[in-house]
Design a protein around this motif. Structure first.
Motif, short mmCIF file in Angstrom:
data_model
loop_
_atom_site.label_atom_id
_atom_site.label_comp_id
_atom_site.label_asym_id
_atom_site.label_seq_id
_atom_site.Cartn_x
_atom_site.Cartn_y
_atom_site.Cartn_z
N TRP A 163 11.35 110.55 19.60
CA TRP A 163 12.79 110.59 19.30
C TRP A 163 13.03 111.71 18.30
N GLY A 164 14.25 112.01 18.16
CA GLY A 164 14.80 113.07 17.29
C GLY A 164 16.02 112.74 16.60
N SER A 165 16.33 113.30 15.50
CA SER A 165 17.42 112.96 14.63
C SER A 165 17.54 114.22 13.88
N LYS A 166 18.45 113.94 12.82
CA LYS A 166 18.83 114.77 11.68
C LYS A 166 18.58 114.21 10.25
N LYS A 167 18.19 115.28 9.35
CA LYS A 167 17.79 114.87 8.00
C LYS A 167 18.93 114.11 7.28
N ASN A 168 18.42 113.14 6.66
CA ASN A 168 19.34 112.13 5.65
C ASN A 168 20.37 111.55 6.40
N LEU A 169 20.50 111.58 7.88
CA LEU A 169 21.27 110.60 8.53
C LEU A 169 21.14 109.13 7.96
#
Length: 308
Positions: A163-169
């Motif tokens: 999975w992938g995402s964004k920092k501090n989300l």
């Protein structure tokens, strides 16, 4: 904007990690990779991955310890089969503004970091067909009967290995609040197959991240990626999914022991042995039980319920 890949590992999964890193570096020599220690037994694998692949160890080990301690406070020590899997949640607070998390029982067949391009219009991505199997290994029917989630929402469940995402989300406070919510409602989850972090991560995703995208739902669909799918066709050292006429992006041996004779063993073996400077893996020879041992096990089996 910097991008990178996180993995979680210890010395026990050295061969798996080498296979994964060989496959990543075959298609991508430059993307930075950070290893989150699964436990304290990680120094040998860290040395190997740093020397040969430029992997760095996650810097804030104090945070990882803090996360583990909070988890035990919320759930207790016996709730999960593998509670250390939750250490992967350190991804939210590491050095990368955008990141992929990849389990070590995976090999990739492309420059995998490019999948983060989907984050231009989304906050969270995954890439699997877990949702087609229903809610098993994630939720119990209670989440529907009590309207915790809708039928539409649970179609976004995913396998926690990619999975992938964004920092501090997700904040550290968010994590602890989610742990507390989930600990108060164990009836929401399906741990019957000894899954650990996957149900909780799915709960967090559905509750906290509305802008999410499963890559297999892109236009034209996408290939499968589970090693338990036996119709993939081997072409050289790649796999193709004939149902969509596409090359696999990656292959995941989730729930499958990687060893001689397992599905797509030759594929894994090829990527594991790509680096000639590393010795090949050694797998213990299985000892076949004698006929009298098999008979004894059959005799014992009906009486196992007498054991206390």
């Amino acid at each position: 904007m910097n991008r990178g890949i996180y993995i979680i590992a210890n010395d026990k999964v050295t061969d798996h990690a080498i296979a994964l890193l060989n496959s990543i570096r075959l298609y991508d020599a430059d993307t930075p990779i950070v290893m989150i220690p699964y436990d304290d037994n990680y120094h040998a694998i860290a040395d190997t991955l740093t020397k040969h692949y430029g992997v760095q160890v996650y810097e804030d080990l104090d945070f990882i310890d803090r996360l583990s301690n909070k988890l035990h406070e919320a759930f207790g020590g016996k709730f999960f089969a593998r509670p250390n899997q939750f250490r992967k949640q350190a991804c939210w607070f590491g050095p990368f503004e955008e990141f992929l998390y990849i389990d070590t029982d995976i090999v990739v067949f492309e420059k995998i970091i490019d999948n983060l391009n989907y984050l231009e219009n989304n906050d969270f991505i995954n890439c699997d067909y877990q949702h087609l199997g229903g809610i098993a290994n994630v939720f119990s029917p209670t989440v529907l009967s009590e309207k915790v989630f809708t039928e539409t929402e649970i179609k976004d469940i995913f396998n926690g290995g990619f999975w992938g995402s964004k920092k501090n989300l997700i904040s550290e406070k968010d994590l602890y609040e989610i742990f507390t919510e989930c600990a108060a409602h164990p009836e929401y989850f399906d741990f019957s197959q000894k899954t650990s972090d996957q149900p909780i991560i799915n709960y967090m995703l559905l509750k906290r991240i509305p802008r999410r995208f499963n890559i297999v739902k892109r236009q034209g669909k996408a290939p499968g990626n589970w090693a338990g799918t036996l119709h993939f066709q081997t072409q050289g050292n790649l796999l193709f999914d004939s149902t969509v006429n596409q090359r696999l992006q990656y292959l995941h041996w989730a729930g499958i022991r990687i060893e001689p004779g397992c599905p797509y063993w030759e594929i894994w073996q090829y990527y594991r042995n790509l680096n000639p400077s590393l010795p090949p893996p050694v797998f213990p020879v299985k000892v076949k039980k004698s006929s009298w041992q098999q008979t004894l096990n059959q005799i014992k089996s009906p009486f196992r319920f007498l054991k206390k």
